[in-house]
Design a protein around this motif. Sequence first.
Motif, PDB file in Angstrom:
ATOM      1  N   ASP A 160       0.807  -1.217   0.000  1.00  0.00           N
ATOM      2  CA  ASP A 160       0.000   0.000   0.000  1.00  0.00           C
ATOM      3  C   ASP A 160       0.845   1.274   0.000  1.00  0.00           C
ATOM      4  OD1 ASP A 160      -2.429  -1.382   0.042  1.00  0.00           O
ATOM      5  OD2 ASP A 160      -2.325  -1.635   2.217  1.00  0.00           O
ATOM      6  N   ILE A 161       2.170   1.155  -0.038  1.00  0.00           N
ATOM      7  CA  ILE A 161       3.052   2.324   0.016  1.00  0.00           C
ATOM      8  C   ILE A 161       3.514   2.687  -1.389  1.00  0.00           C
ATOM      9  CG2 ILE A 161       5.212   3.240   0.965  1.00  0.00           C
ATOM     10  CD1 ILE A 161       4.887   1.275   3.272  1.00  0.00           C
ATOM     11  N   GLU A 162       3.478   3.968  -1.706  1.00  0.00           N
ATOM     12  CA  GLU A 162       3.928   4.424  -3.022  1.00  0.00           C
ATOM     13  C   GLU A 162       5.410   4.102  -3.205  1.00  0.00           C
ATOM     14  OE1 GLU A 162       2.269   5.632  -5.475  1.00  0.00           O
ATOM     15  OE2 GLU A 162       0.333   5.773  -4.463  1.00  0.00           O
ATOM     16  N   PRO A 163       5.800   3.605  -4.372  1.00  0.00           N
ATOM     17  CA  PRO A 163       7.196   3.196  -4.587  1.00  0.00           C
ATOM     18  C   PRO A 163       8.215   4.297  -4.297  1.00  0.00           C
ATOM     19  CG  PRO A 163       5.811   2.406  -6.378  1.00  0.00           C
ATOM     20  CD  PRO A 163       4.955   3.300  -5.540  1.00  0.00           C
ATOM     21  N   TYR A 164       7.881   5.565  -4.647  1.00  0.00           N
ATOM     22  CA  TYR A 164       8.855   6.637  -4.442  1.00  0.00           C
ATOM     23  C   TYR A 164       9.090   6.917  -2.963  1.00  0.00           C
ATOM     24  CZ  TYR A 164       5.221  10.073  -3.299  1.00  0.00           C
ATOM     25  OH  TYR A 164       4.189  10.765  -2.695  1.00  0.00           O
ATOM     26  N   ARG A 165       8.191   6.412  -2.097  1.00  0.00           N
ATOM     27  CA  ARG A 165       8.346   6.592  -0.650  1.00  0.00           C
ATOM     28  C   ARG A 165       9.226   5.507  -0.018  1.00  0.00           C
ATOM     29  NH1 ARG A 165       7.811  11.566   1.022  1.00  0.00           N
ATOM     30  NH2 ARG A 165       5.792  12.510   0.570  1.00  0.00           N
ATOM     31  N   ILE A 166       9.441   4.423  -0.732  1.00  0.00           N
ATOM     32  CA  ILE A 166      10.189   3.299  -0.168  1.00  0.00           C
ATOM     33  C   ILE A 166      11.669   3.467  -0.472  1.00  0.00           C
ATOM     34  CG2 ILE A 166      10.413   0.798  -0.060  1.00  0.00           C
ATOM     35  CD1 ILE A 166       7.598   0.596  -1.271  1.00  0.00           C
ATOM     36  N   LYS A 167      12.498   3.540   0.565  1.00  0.00           N
ATOM     37  CA  LYS A 167      13.942   3.632   0.432  1.00  0.00           C
ATOM     38  C   LYS A 167      14.571   2.381   1.050  1.00  0.00           C
ATOM     39  CE  LYS A 167      13.105   7.730  -1.163  1.00  0.00           C
ATOM     40  NZ  LYS A 167      13.357   8.990  -0.455  1.00  0.00           N
ATOM     41  N   PHE A 168      15.644   1.924   0.472  1.00  0.00           N
ATOM     42  CA  PHE A 168      16.300   0.703   0.934  1.00  0.00           C
ATOM     43  C   PHE A 168      17.729   0.988   1.377  1.00  0.00           C
ATOM     44  CE2 PHE A 168      12.975  -0.779  -1.877  1.00  0.00           C
ATOM     45  CZ  PHE A 168      12.449  -1.853  -1.189  1.00  0.00           C
ATOM     46  N   PHE A 169      18.114   0.321   2.456  1.00  0.00           N
ATOM     47  CA  PHE A 169      19.493   0.416   2.954  1.00  0.00           C
ATOM     48  C   PHE A 169      20.042  -0.991   3.147  1.00  0.00           C
ATOM     49  CE2 PHE A 169      22.374   0.021   6.551  1.00  0.00           C
ATOM     50  CZ  PHE A 169      23.400   0.881   6.176  1.00  0.00           C
ATOM     51  N   ASP A 170      21.328  -1.138   2.842  1.00  0.00           N
ATOM     52  CA  ASP A 170      21.986  -2.429   3.081  1.00  0.00           C
ATOM     53  C   ASP A 170      23.498  -2.215   3.094  1.00  0.00           C
ATOM     54  OD1 ASP A 170      22.272  -5.088   3.617  1.00  0.00           O
ATOM     55  OD2 ASP A 170      21.503  -5.811   1.695  1.00  0.00           O
ATOM     56  N   GLU A 171      24.214  -3.187   3.654  1.00  0.00           N
ATOM     57  CA  GLU A 171      25.670  -3.176   3.642  1.00  0.00           C
ATOM     58  C   GLU A 171      26.166  -4.385   2.866  1.00  0.00           C
ATOM     59  OE1 GLU A 171      24.161  -3.594   6.813  1.00  0.00           O
ATOM     60  OE2 GLU A 171      24.784  -1.935   8.127  1.00  0.00           O
ATOM     61  N   SER A 172      27.347  -4.251   2.286  1.00  0.00           N
ATOM     62  CA  SER A 172      27.976  -5.375   1.596  1.00  0.00           C
ATOM     63  C   SER A 172      29.480  -5.313   1.828  1.00  0.00           C
ATOM     64  CB  SER A 172      27.689  -5.333   0.091  1.00  0.00           C
ATOM     65  OG  SER A 172      28.320  -6.425  -0.566  1.00  0.00           O
ATOM     66  N   SER A 173      30.058  -6.473   2.150  1.00  0.00           N
ATOM     67  CA  SER A 173      31.502  -6.529   2.355  1.00  0.00           C
ATOM     68  C   SER A 173      32.213  -6.644   1.016  1.00  0.00           C
ATOM     69  CB  SER A 173      31.858  -7.721   3.245  1.00  0.00           C
ATOM     70  OG  SER A 173      31.450  -8.931   2.629  1.00  0.00           O
ATOM     71  N   ILE A 174      33.376  -6.054   0.927  1.00  0.00           N
ATOM     72  CA  ILE A 174      34.220  -6.134  -0.258  1.00  0.00           C
ATOM     73  C   ILE A 174      35.546  -6.752   0.161  1.00  0.00           C
ATOM     74  CG2 ILE A 174      35.371  -4.851  -2.098  1.00  0.00           C
ATOM     75  CD1 ILE A 174      32.353  -4.760  -2.299  1.00  0.00           C
ATOM     76  N   ILE A 175      35.888  -7.866  -0.462  1.00  0.00           N
ATOM     77  CA  ILE A 175      37.100  -8.605  -0.119  1.00  0.00           C
ATOM     78  C   ILE A 175      38.020  -8.621  -1.329  1.00  0.00           C
ATOM     79  CG2 ILE A 175      38.004 -10.818   0.716  1.00  0.00           C
ATOM     80  CD1 ILE A 175      35.182 -11.360   1.824  1.00  0.00           C
ATOM     81  N   ARG A 176      39.282  -8.347  -1.126  1.00  0.00           N
ATOM     82  CA  ARG A 176      40.210  -8.278  -2.254  1.00  0.00           C
ATOM     83  C   ARG A 176      40.401  -9.623  -2.931  1.00  0.00           C
ATOM     84  NH1 ARG A 176      43.056  -4.585   1.194  1.00  0.00           N
ATOM     85  NH2 ARG A 176      43.066  -2.496   0.296  1.00  0.00           N
ATOM     86  N   THR A 177      40.328 -10.701  -2.147  1.00  0.00           N
ATOM     87  CA  THR A 177      40.491 -12.026  -2.740  1.00  0.00           C
ATOM     88  C   THR A 177      39.205 -12.454  -3.418  1.00  0.00           C
ATOM     89  OG1 THR A 177      39.864 -13.009  -0.624  1.00  0.00           O
ATOM     90  CG2 THR A 177      42.199 -12.738  -1.063  1.00  0.00           C
ATOM     91  N   THR A 178      39.244 -13.630  -4.096  1.00  0.00           N
ATOM     92  CA  THR A 178      38.079 -14.132  -4.813  1.00  0.00           C
ATOM     93  C   THR A 178      36.898 -14.290  -3.866  1.00  0.00           C
ATOM     94  OG1 THR A 178      39.519 -15.313  -6.314  1.00  0.00           O
ATOM     95  CG2 THR A 178      37.205 -15.981  -6.264  1.00  0.00           C
ATOM     96  N   GLY A 179      35.722 -13.836  -4.272  1.00  0.00           N
ATOM     97  CA  GLY A 179      34.536 -13.877  -3.425  1.00  0.00           C
ATOM     98  C   GLY A 179      33.889 -15.243  -3.368  1.00  0.00           C
ATOM     99  N   ASN A 180      32.706 -15.289  -2.755  1.00  0.00           N
ATOM    100  CA  ASN A 180      31.974 -16.545  -2.650  1.00  0.00           C
ATOM    101  C   ASN A 180      31.621 -17.067  -4.032  1.00  0.00           C
ATOM    102  OD1 ASN A 180      31.952 -16.492   0.148  1.00  0.00           O
ATOM    103  ND2 ASN A 180      30.113 -15.230   0.201  1.00  0.00           N
ATOM    104  N   ARG A 181      31.551 -18.387  -4.172  1.00  0.00           N
ATOM    105  CA  ARG A 181      31.214 -18.990  -5.459  1.00  0.00           C
ATOM    106  C   ARG A 181      29.754 -18.716  -5.813  1.00  0.00           C
ATOM    107  NH1 ARG A 181      34.324 -24.807  -4.546  1.00  0.00           N
ATOM    108  NH2 ARG A 181      36.363 -23.865  -4.147  1.00  0.00           N
ATOM    109  N   SER A 182      29.544 -18.430  -7.077  1.00  0.00           N
ATOM    110  CA  SER A 182      28.188 -18.097  -7.515  1.00  0.00           C
ATOM    111  C   SER A 182      27.625 -19.105  -8.499  1.00  0.00           C
ATOM    112  CB  SER A 182      28.182 -16.709  -8.173  1.00  0.00           C
ATOM    113  OG  SER A 182      29.025 -16.713  -9.312  1.00  0.00           O
ATOM    114  N   MET A 183      28.423 -20.122  -8.879  1.00  0.00           N
ATOM    115  CA  MET A 183      27.985 -21.087  -9.875  1.00  0.00           C
ATOM    116  C   MET A 183      28.080 -22.498  -9.305  1.00  0.00           C
ATOM    117  SD  MET A 183      27.348 -19.095 -12.450  1.00  0.00           S
ATOM    118  CE  MET A 183      27.253 -20.178 -13.874  1.00  0.00           C
ATOM    119  N   GLY A 184      27.213 -23.394  -9.785  1.00  0.00           N
ATOM    120  CA  GLY A 184      27.236 -24.786  -9.342  1.00  0.00           C
ATOM    121  C   GLY A 184      26.592 -25.680 -10.382  1.00  0.00           C
ATOM    122  N   TYR A 185      26.715 -26.991 -10.197  1.00  0.00           N
ATOM    123  CA  TYR A 185      26.183 -27.964 -11.149  1.00  0.00           C
ATOM    124  C   TYR A 185      24.852 -28.531 -10.659  1.00  0.00           C
ATOM    125  CZ  TYR A 185      30.600 -28.085 -13.701  1.00  0.00           C
ATOM    126  OH  TYR A 185      31.690 -27.763 -14.449  1.00  0.00           O
TER     127      TYR A 185
END
Length: 344
Positions: A160-185
Amino acid sequence: MSAKENVQGGFYLPGKPIPEPTRKLIVDLYFKGMTFGKISQETKVSETGCRNIIHSFIEREDTGPRRNFIRAATKVTDTVLTFIEYYLREKPSMYLREIRQKLLEDGICNEENLPSLFSIWRALRGELNMTRKKLDKVPRERNSEDIQRKFNDYMDYIIDIEPYRIKFFDESSIIRTTGNRSMGYAERGKPAVEVQRYASNANFTVELLVGVDGVLYYEVIEGPSNGRELLQFFEDAVTQRNDFGIPVLEWGDVLVMDNCGFHHGAATERDLRTLLETHGIQLIFQPPYHPELNVCEYGFRMLKDYLRANDAVSVDFTELSVVMGLNSIPPAFIRNSYQHSGYI
């Protein structure tokens, strides 16, 4: 060899790579924030083909087709095949070389009859009918009745909330080495799912605030975030204005964030609510184990794609690369992400 037509209306030659100009166009459209579905319609290349080209570009920083150098194949016996299938059902993200090493360690093979990487790959595609795809990591708790109830309550409220009223916040870590795996079989037509374990070893943390019109405000801090950093971020954010002089957080806005532990710290949550309410902003938390409901997640996806694509610079100048990556996120991409998440 005659050309064939795909479902998008494009023509291709079986066994031949997609032309280089088309591959470059797919990469350009992706970094402009266009979804894979739209890219497929624009270029008349299958959505799977578009994804493969982007993943290849991220891994190799090159739009050209892969060139495979194949060694002599070794036969994969039924016993070896059984163990390979078992390994991948337990951990879909295993690399081919890890499967090969596991066969050796478990005594299934020796140095003389150990299958080559190509033999294992061919067995996955043939006998096991498995393909490599985006890995969905699903916590076990997500399917509980309590989590489902919280999900339903959240959706009933936010709709019921207008989209322009909704704001999102989040944090994300940045690691210099290879990140978590994103692919699988997994078998063709089925998702690759792996239970994810939490680990905190961030070199930097990105604090991100977005609205329907794009990235509103961000900060990059050294190390992991905490309650004090969270409060400092919003003390700064409530004073920020966009290029038109409009506050990035306005009276009547609803701020959505995830359920990270320190977000709910007794003093942190209390002080944050007090700060936001002073400026007429309501704080709500998204349902646990549903990161797809936070639009920041899609911004982080594009940021990390940018860092991988510019890996040579990102390793030595990580903070600068993060800022450049955040500034490169198109407003249209964030708006499309609002739509993808069901807020528009």
